[in-house]
Structure formats: C-alpha cells, structure tokens
Design a protein around this motif. Structure first.
Motif, PDB file in Angstrom:
ATOM      1  N   LEU A 102       1.015  -1.159   0.074  1.00  0.00           N
ATOM      2  CA  LEU A 102       0.017   0.088  -0.053  1.00  0.00           C
ATOM      3  C   LEU A 102       0.797   1.190  -0.091  1.00  0.00           C
ATOM      4  CD1 LEU A 102      -2.996  -0.747   2.214  1.00  0.00           C
ATOM      5  CD2 LEU A 102      -3.068  -0.419  -0.170  1.00  0.00           C
ATOM      6  N   VAL A 103       1.962   1.182   0.699  1.00  0.00           N
ATOM      7  CA  VAL A 103       2.978   2.455   0.794  1.00  0.00           C
ATOM      8  C   VAL A 103       3.306   2.658  -0.334  1.00  0.00           C
ATOM      9  CG1 VAL A 103       4.954   3.577   1.769  1.00  0.00           C
ATOM     10  CG2 VAL A 103       3.444   2.301   3.239  1.00  0.00           C
ATOM     11  N   ALA A 104       4.011   1.523  -1.015  1.00  0.00           N
ATOM     12  CA  ALA A 104       4.521   1.480  -2.407  1.00  0.00           C
ATOM     13  C   ALA A 104       3.472   2.297  -3.415  1.00  0.00           C
ATOM     14  CB  ALA A 104       4.952   0.339  -2.932  1.00  0.00           C
ATOM     15  N   LEU A 105       2.132   1.615  -3.457  1.00  0.00           N
ATOM     16  CA  LEU A 105       1.131   1.971  -4.411  1.00  0.00           C
ATOM     17  C   LEU A 105       0.828   3.610  -4.180  1.00  0.00           C
ATOM     18  CD1 LEU A 105      -0.838   0.780  -6.526  1.00  0.00           C
ATOM     19  CD2 LEU A 105      -2.486   0.788  -4.786  1.00  0.00           C
ATOM     20  N   VAL A 106       0.602   3.907  -2.842  1.00  0.00           N
ATOM     21  CA  VAL A 106      -0.135   5.164  -2.465  1.00  0.00           C
ATOM     22  C   VAL A 106       0.913   6.431  -2.936  1.00  0.00           C
ATOM     23  CG1 VAL A 106      -1.233   6.759  -0.940  1.00  0.00           C
ATOM     24  CG2 VAL A 106      -1.878   4.215  -1.119  1.00  0.00           C
ATOM     25  N   SER A 107       2.417   5.945  -2.331  1.00  0.00           N
ATOM     26  CA  SER A 107       3.273   7.013  -2.671  1.00  0.00           C
ATOM     27  C   SER A 107       3.545   7.053  -4.087  1.00  0.00           C
ATOM     28  CB  SER A 107       4.523   6.542  -1.861  1.00  0.00           C
ATOM     29  OG  SER A 107       5.095   5.445  -2.455  1.00  0.00           O
ATOM     30  N   GLY A 108       3.312   6.004  -5.088  1.00  0.00           N
ATOM     31  CA  GLY A 108       3.768   6.031  -6.338  1.00  0.00           C
ATOM     32  C   GLY A 108       2.849   6.981  -7.047  1.00  0.00           C
ATOM     33  N   ILE A 138      14.912  15.175   6.240  1.00  0.00           N
ATOM     34  CA  ILE A 138      14.982  14.418   7.549  1.00  0.00           C
ATOM     35  C   ILE A 138      15.078  12.918   7.401  1.00  0.00           C
ATOM     36  CG2 ILE A 138      13.672  13.987   9.622  1.00  0.00           C
ATOM     37  CD1 ILE A 138      11.913  16.615   8.569  1.00  0.00           C
ATOM     38  N   PRO A 139      16.031  12.375   8.151  1.00  0.00           N
ATOM     39  CA  PRO A 139      16.215  11.068   7.696  1.00  0.00           C
ATOM     40  C   PRO A 139      15.059  10.001   7.893  1.00  0.00           C
ATOM     41  CG  PRO A 139      18.030  11.691   9.180  1.00  0.00           C
ATOM     42  CD  PRO A 139      16.827  12.823   9.095  1.00  0.00           C
ATOM     43  N   ALA A 140      14.897   9.070   7.200  1.00  0.00           N
ATOM     44  CA  ALA A 140      13.642   8.401   6.778  1.00  0.00           C
ATOM     45  C   ALA A 140      12.840   7.806   8.211  1.00  0.00           C
ATOM     46  CB  ALA A 140      13.679   7.329   5.807  1.00  0.00           C
ATOM     47  N   ILE A 160       0.030   6.106   6.548  1.00  0.00           N
ATOM     48  CA  ILE A 160       0.080   7.286   6.290  1.00  0.00           C
ATOM     49  C   ILE A 160       1.590   7.681   6.460  1.00  0.00           C
ATOM     50  CG2 ILE A 160      -0.739   9.474   6.880  1.00  0.00           C
ATOM     51  CD1 ILE A 160      -3.677   8.029   7.622  1.00  0.00           C
ATOM     52  N   ALA A 161       1.947   7.523   7.655  1.00  0.00           N
ATOM     53  CA  ALA A 161       3.408   8.049   7.884  1.00  0.00           C
ATOM     54  C   ALA A 161       4.189   7.728   7.046  1.00  0.00           C
ATOM     55  CB  ALA A 161       3.732   7.544   9.376  1.00  0.00           C
ATOM     56  N   LEU A 162       4.321   6.193   6.645  1.00  0.00           N
ATOM     57  CA  LEU A 162       5.198   5.937   5.564  1.00  0.00           C
ATOM     58  C   LEU A 162       5.094   6.382   4.363  1.00  0.00           C
ATOM     59  CD1 LEU A 162       5.868   2.166   6.576  1.00  0.00           C
ATOM     60  CD2 LEU A 162       7.274   3.823   6.908  1.00  0.00           C
ATOM     61  N   THR A 163       3.966   6.643   3.844  1.00  0.00           N
ATOM     62  CA  THR A 163       3.357   7.279   2.382  1.00  0.00           C
ATOM     63  C   THR A 163       4.191   8.525   2.528  1.00  0.00           C
ATOM     64  OG1 THR A 163       1.398   6.097   2.405  1.00  0.00           O
ATOM     65  CG2 THR A 163       1.731   7.925   1.114  1.00  0.00           C
ATOM     66  N   VAL A 164       3.656   9.390   3.416  1.00  0.00           N
ATOM     67  CA  VAL A 164       4.505  10.833   3.508  1.00  0.00           C
ATOM     68  C   VAL A 164       5.976  10.694   3.515  1.00  0.00           C
ATOM     69  CG1 VAL A 164       4.740  12.830   5.230  1.00  0.00           C
ATOM     70  CG2 VAL A 164       2.543  11.801   4.884  1.00  0.00           C
ATOM     71  N   VAL A 165       6.612   9.756   4.374  1.00  0.00           N
ATOM     72  CA  VAL A 165       8.059   9.640   4.049  1.00  0.00           C
ATOM     73  C   VAL A 165       8.590   9.572   2.688  1.00  0.00           C
ATOM     74  CG1 VAL A 165      10.122   8.330   4.744  1.00  0.00           C
ATOM     75  CG2 VAL A 165       8.490   9.133   6.388  1.00  0.00           C
ATOM     76  N   TYR A 166       7.888   8.594   1.870  1.00  0.00           N
ATOM     77  CA  TYR A 166       8.450   8.008   0.580  1.00  0.00           C
ATOM     78  C   TYR A 166       7.956   8.761  -0.635  1.00  0.00           C
ATOM     79  CZ  TYR A 166      10.940   4.490   3.130  1.00  0.00           C
ATOM     80  OH  TYR A 166      11.898   3.853   3.885  1.00  0.00           O
ATOM     81  N   SER A 224       9.861  -0.004   3.155  1.00  0.00           N
ATOM     82  CA  SER A 224       8.520   0.286   3.930  1.00  0.00           C
ATOM     83  C   SER A 224       8.576  -1.043   4.901  1.00  0.00           C
ATOM     84  CB  SER A 224       7.447   0.320   3.221  1.00  0.00           C
ATOM     85  OG  SER A 224       7.316   1.283   2.342  1.00  0.00           O
ATOM     86  N   VAL A 225       8.897  -2.288   4.136  1.00  0.00           N
ATOM     87  CA  VAL A 225       8.933  -3.447   5.024  1.00  0.00           C
ATOM     88  C   VAL A 225      10.043  -3.326   6.165  1.00  0.00           C
ATOM     89  CG1 VAL A 225       9.416  -6.004   5.095  1.00  0.00           C
ATOM     90  CG2 VAL A 225       8.288  -4.971   3.266  1.00  0.00           C
ATOM     91  N   ILE A 226      10.959  -2.765   5.954  1.00  0.00           N
ATOM     92  CA  ILE A 226      12.433  -2.665   7.026  1.00  0.00           C
ATOM     93  C   ILE A 226      11.590  -1.634   8.114  1.00  0.00           C
ATOM     94  CG2 ILE A 226      14.519  -1.932   7.524  1.00  0.00           C
ATOM     95  CD1 ILE A 226      15.472  -2.526   4.655  1.00  0.00           C
ATOM     96  N   VAL A 227      11.178  -0.442   7.697  1.00  0.00           N
ATOM     97  CA  VAL A 227      10.767   0.672   8.585  1.00  0.00           C
ATOM     98  C   VAL A 227       9.823  -0.057   9.472  1.00  0.00           C
ATOM     99  CG1 VAL A 227      10.188   3.095   8.677  1.00  0.00           C
ATOM    100  CG2 VAL A 227      11.838   2.420   7.148  1.00  0.00           C
ATOM    101  N   GLU A 228       8.737  -0.497   8.753  1.00  0.00           N
ATOM    102  CA  GLU A 228       7.527  -1.116   9.256  1.00  0.00           C
ATOM    103  C   GLU A 228       8.008  -1.969  10.615  1.00  0.00           C
ATOM    104  OE1 GLU A 228       5.223  -3.952  10.851  1.00  0.00           O
ATOM    105  OE2 GLU A 228       5.860  -4.630   9.029  1.00  0.00           O
ATOM    106  N   ALA A 229       8.874  -2.639  10.278  1.00  0.00           N
ATOM    107  CA  ALA A 229       9.535  -3.799  11.273  1.00  0.00           C
ATOM    108  C   ALA A 229      10.244  -2.888  12.274  1.00  0.00           C
ATOM    109  CB  ALA A 229      10.408  -4.670  10.679  1.00  0.00           C
ATOM    110  N   ALA A 230      11.063  -2.182  11.831  1.00  0.00           N
ATOM    111  CA  ALA A 230      11.701  -1.201  12.864  1.00  0.00           C
ATOM    112  C   ALA A 230      10.967  -0.618  13.907  1.00  0.00           C
ATOM    113  CB  ALA A 230      12.591  -0.238  12.256  1.00  0.00           C
ATOM    114  N   LEU A 231       9.897   0.234  13.182  1.00  0.00           N
ATOM    115  CA  LEU A 231       8.654   1.122  13.883  1.00  0.00           C
ATOM    116  C   LEU A 231       8.151   0.047  15.093  1.00  0.00           C
ATOM    117  CD1 LEU A 231       9.830   3.436  12.575  1.00  0.00           C
ATOM    118  CD2 LEU A 231       7.564   3.993  12.069  1.00  0.00           C
ATOM    119  N   SER A 232       7.647  -1.046  14.429  1.00  0.00           N
ATOM    120  CA  SER A 232       6.872  -1.897  15.281  1.00  0.00           C
ATOM    121  C   SER A 232       7.723  -2.559  16.430  1.00  0.00           C
ATOM    122  CB  SER A 232       6.147  -3.022  14.506  1.00  0.00           C
ATOM    123  OG  SER A 232       5.452  -2.628  13.473  1.00  0.00           O
TER     124      SER A 232
END
Lengths: 317, 319
Positions: A102-108, A138-140, A160-166, A224-232
C-alpha cells in the motif's frame, strides 16, 4: 494536425521496440526478476493461503504451552503467550506485505501526481519541491517515528506516515523524468503543434515514466517493510495484538535465551523478503533505459535520495 | 573557495526553512488537542487549559511557528514536562553514547568496506568479487536491529563472551566501555559497510578505467602502489560523499540499536518520548539530528570542493 505531428513520435518508439525483444522475454531472461517475482509470490501464497487452509489462528492464546520448541502441534513452537509462532509469523507477513504494497502504491500515485504537476506548473513547482526537500532532509526512520508518534499507534496511521516519508522521493523522480521527456523533440513537436498539456502527460510523459516509477516503487516496498518492522519493534508501529515481524522480534528479544526460535525464524523470513524485493528491484532497474536510471534513488534509508539532487542543482546553478 | 562556501551556506537556508515547517507541522498534525493527548483522558479540563497556555497552543499557528523558530535559533528547544528539564539538557545528557556508537560503527564500516571494495574492483568478476557482492547483497537486506538481535543471540547467549545490555562510558572504563559498545557498533557498522563497499567498488572501477592509470602503469608504477595510492586516492571523493550521507542512517540506526542494547543515547530518549507524547523532545531530537545531518553533508561538499578544484569551479564559476 495533431495526429500528423504525433504520428512520427510513436513510430520512432515502435521502431526501437522492434529491434529489441519484447519486454516480457527480456524480463524472463533477467535472473533477478524471475527469482524475485517467484519468491515473493511464494511468500504471499504462504502468508495468505496457508493460515485459512491449515486453520492457523495467530490470536489463539494457550498459557499452558508458552515458549515451547517445535512440535507436531506447533511446527515452529509457541511465543510468550503460547500462540503458534508459525501463525504469528505468517500473519506478520500479511501485515508487512500489505503495508509495503500500500505504501508503494499510494506513494507511487501521489508522487506521480505531484511530480507531473511540478513539471508543468512553475509556481507550484517551487512550493511543492521546497516542501519535498524539507521532508527528504529528515532521515527516513526519524521522520516516520515522529509522524507515527503524532498520529498515534495504528496500522492505518503507519501506512500514512510511511507514505508521507516516501512520496517526495517519487515526486522528485517523476518530476525530473517528466522534465526530461518534455524536452524530447517529439514532445516539443507535439506541444508546438497545439497539443494540450493533458494530452502530452497521458500520451508521452506517463508511458515514458512508468518504468522508473515501478522500479522506485519496488525499492519503496522493500524499505517500507524494513521501516515497518523497525517501528513496530520500537513500539511506534503496528500495535499489539496485531502480528507484525517487528512485534514478534520485540517479544522475542526478552526471551532470546529460552526461545531463540522467535528471533531466528522471524529474522530469516524478514531478511529473505527484503532480499527478494531488492533483487527484483535491481533486475527491473537493469531493464530500464540508461538515461532514466540515474533518476532512481535507492536506499533513501541512507539519505541517498538527496545526493543526486544536490549534485544536479549545483551543476545548474 | 570562499564564494563557494558562502554559496553552499546560503543554499542551506531555504532547506532549513522547509525542514522547520515540516517538523513544526508534525506536532500540529495530531488529531485533537495535543495537550489532551499528552496528559491523557484522566486529566481535568483546567489542567489541559494550563498546559495549553504553557505550550502557547492558544496563539495563532503562524505566531506559534515563529515563536518556536525564534526560540530554536536562540538554542531553546522547550522543556520536557515528563523529564522536568529542558530539551537541550536532555539531549546533551544523552548525546555522548550515541556519538561514540556512531563513531565506532563508521570505523568498523570503513575498516571492512574500503579494503574489500577496492580488492573486489581490482579482481573484478573473480571469486573474491563475487563473494563480496554476495555479502553486500545480503548486508543490504539485513536491517541493523535484526543483526543486533542475532549478534545478541550468538555472542551473548550461545558463546557468552560479550554483554548484551547496558552501557559503560569508555572514557571512564575503557575495557568495559568497549565491551558494551562492540556488539551494537558491529550491528550498525555492518549494514552501512555493505553500502560503502558497493560505492568503493564502483568508484575504484571508475578510476581503474581512467587513462592516467594506464599512463602510470606504463611509467612502471607497481601494481600495489597503483591500486592503493593512485587509484584509492582518486576514488576517495565519492567514498567521502557516501560516508557523509550515511550519517543519517548511523544516527537513526543508532536510535533503534540503542533500545535493543539498553544504551542511554539520543535514540532511547526519542523512543521513550513516543508513548508519553513528549512532543518537545521528539521535535527537538528530530530537528537536531536533521540539522547536524545537513551540516555534515555541507562539510563533505566543502571538503569535496577543497580537495577537487573541478567541483568548486563547476559549482560556483561554471556559469
């Protein structure tokens, strides 16, 4: 008039295509694309088809059998609440794949709209690109953490947050690609022949930008998969009890001595998924036209997206 | 040269403005009342009003923004109501472990990546090159916090040779301090080294194909000297750029790594602030790290121009 002028441009593209083998046959001859696509398909199949077929419930708590090793009932063992680890990991795979996709699609989509608007309107260009610069500086992970913290913990807010980032990376990419396409002779001919900007966007800019968008979105998926895992993992992502690889790793950290399977198996599938996405992205990038390649920014996690822009801006100033 | 530095500094101003708008907006994106979110549902209306007054939330947005920027420029990032100290004090209390961790990690990364990247380029297509490429591919797919967990499992649980948690300042007790920083720095450095190795390899390959290398070889310069002196020196610029760019990854990576190893650094400060909704701390840390990140890259840009006159001429007097 318009048709006469746009005819030569399309025929040139066709001549080029006839010289080269079709896109599909070039794709299946690129090992990275084949391995990446098949591997990801298998992971998606595991994540979405196996739990309902094997009656795996990621939320079924069994306090009597906490932190057990692998057995017939629980192939990968159980977690801190006695939940089946395989069910948790596969459910986490659903979370990761859905969030990443979803992040890839929406940010695309947003990136494409913003990039095209910026390329065709110089006033909006200044405003939009300054804002994108601010976001990209700002670092991702830091930006994602701050946004997720402000929005509050939920899977939707994380997306939403990751979409804003990417989105800014996509917008920058589409903008520079659109400007390059706009200055091609066949587009200038079309414009001077009276073609409307909409026609140029739909007929020339988007088809010639699609390939780099797809490549960049594949890398966005991986990050997004990496950052999602890190944030969770940090408690700022997907909230419990929803399964996420980051959550499982967080629970697994405190019991790493007694139940290492939680950390080991989750890390394994996380790394394999990212590896497959990277290999797929690299393979797709190799197929993209060399002139377009330089716009693609991989590893925005490292802040690399900024580098080319600074170099380019410096060159033009 | 001075003109070049001045131009780069001036270019930073609009960027900093954009960054400040973004960071300021983040707080005001919060659905509902930030003061209510900070105090929780149990707080009375009077308490919420008092906090709103204290945070200046009753002023118009534009006033709040300029107030915040003016304070930040004076070095005042507000107060943390949870830590009962100023954000600047909280940051300075926590910055040292993060800097030590980041420094050690970048040293690890360079020690691994420069030799392997150079040799991979030199023996392009050989066994070593393919091995290095395989490792960097995997390295880029292993997030540093995952590697950190696996290192804890390997060295802390199975081999029992290194501590898996806690922090000792190496300036007070060097041995124990290094022990406590070794695993986190390794976890952080390994991921970054994958990226620097790739850049080094590409940069060295570029130079190896240059004509002046052929010329040096024909003058009788030995292969080893050619590789490590002539080639690496010229490949140093792109490598330097990437090292500057990885600073952002270092500090954000450190934020995650610190929570795994219980190191009281900037990352721990930031992560603890999230569930408390301590916005002043979140804004302050994000702003500080971003500004330092931009300054580091500016420094790299200036160094770049200093080392290679072509860069500064192209950028300042080219047109």
């Amino acid at each position: 008039m318009l048709d006469q002028l746009s005819t030569p441009s399309t025929s040139i593209v066709q001549v080029q295509n006839e010289k080269r083998p079709s896109l599909f046959s070039r794709m299946i001859r690129t090992p990275g694309i084949v391995v990446g696509a098949i591997g990801l398909f298998l992971i998606a199949l595991l994540a979405f088809a196996v739990p309902p077929l094997a009656h795996l419930d990621p939320y079924a708590v069994d306090p009597m059998s906490r932190l057990q090793g692998s057995s017939a009932g629980h192939i990968l063992g159980t977690d801190t609440f006695g939940r089946d680890l395989l069910a948790r990991i596969l459910s986490g795979a659903q979370t990761s794949l859905v969030v990443g996709f979803l992040v890839a699609l929406v940010s695309g989509v947003f990136g494409t709209v913003i990039g095209v608007v910026a390329a065709f309107n110089s006033v909006l260009d200044q405003i939009l690109m300054r804002f994108c610069d601010g976001l990209m500086a700002i670092p991702a992970i830091l930006l994602a953490v701050a946004l997720a913290a402000a929005l509050g913990p939920s899977t939707t807010n994380l997306i939403i947050a990751l979409t804003v980032v990417y989105t800014p990376y996509l917008a920058r990419l589409v903008r520079s690609r659109a400007i390059a396409v706009k200055s091609e002779a066949f587009v200038e001919a079309s414009l001077s022949g009276g073609a409307r900007p909409w026609h140029v966007i739909l007929r020339h800019v988007l088809p010639n930008t699609m390939s780099v968008i797809v490549v960049q979105s594949t890398f966005t998926f991986a990050e997004s998969v990496i950052v999602e895992a890190a944030l969770s993992f940090l408690g700022a992502g997907v909230p419990a009890p929803t399964a996420s690889w980051g959550n499982i790793l967080y629970d697994g950290k405190s019991v790493v001595a007694s139940a290492p399977q939680m950390v080991v198996f989750t890390s394994l599938i996380l790394v394999i998924t990212i590896l497959l996405l990277n290999v797929l992205g690299d393979g797709l990038r190799d197929l993209v036209d060399r002139r377009a390649q330089r716009h693609i920014a991989h590893f925005s996690i490292f802040g690399i997206g900024r580098k080319r822009r600074t170099a380019k801006k410096g060159g033009a100033a | 040269m001075l003109m070049y530095v001045a131009k780069r500094l001036l270019a930073l101003i609009p960027l900093l403005f954009a960054v400040s708008v973004v960071i300021f907006s983040i707080l005001h994106l919060t659905p509902g009342d930030p003061a209510r979110a900070m105090l929780g549902a149990k707080a009375s209306a009077a308490q919420v009003d008092a906090l709103r007054e204290r945070l200046g939330l009753n002023e118009p947005l534009i006033i709040q923004y300029f107030q915040w920027v003016a304070d930040a420029l004076r070095g005042d990032l507000g107060d943390s109501i949870f830590l009962r100290k100023s954000v600047v004090a909280a940051i300075s209390d926590n910055v040292q472990p993060t800097m030590q961790l980041a420094l050690l990690a970048i040293i690890f990364a360079l020690v691994i990546s420069i030799p392997f990247g150079t040799l991979a380029a030199r023996y392009r297509g050989g066994v070593l090159d393919q091995t290095v490429n395989g490792f960097t591919l995997i390295g880029l797919a292993v997030p540093s916090f995952v590697l950190g967990l696996l290192l804890i499992l390997l060295f802390g649980v199975w081999l029992r040779v290194l501590p898996v948690s806690g922090y000792t300042n190496p300036f007070e007790d060097f041995g124990r301090g290094m022990d406590s920083l070794l695993l986190p720095a390794l976890a952080l450095g390994a991921t970054i080294s994958a990226y620097i190795t790739r850049t080094t390899r590409a940069a060295v390959l570029d130079v190896l194909n240059a004509e002046y290398i052929d010329a040096a070889r024909s003058r009788g310069v030995g292969e080893r000297r050619l590789l490590f002196s002539h080639t690496l020196k010229n490949a140093g610029l792109p490598i330097l750029t990437v090292v500057g760019l990885t600073f952002g990854a270092l500090v954000t990576g450190a934020a995650v790594i610190e929570t795994i190893f219980n190191i009281p650094g900037l990352g721990s400060l930031l992560i603890q602030a999230i569930p408390r909704r301590d916005y002043a701390v979140i804004q302050g840390v994000v702003l500080l790290v971003t500004v330092v990140f931009l300054l580091v890259n500016l420094l790299v840009d200036i160094l770049y121009g200093f080392i290679d006159p072509r860069v500064r001429l192209a950028k300042s007097g080219g047109k």
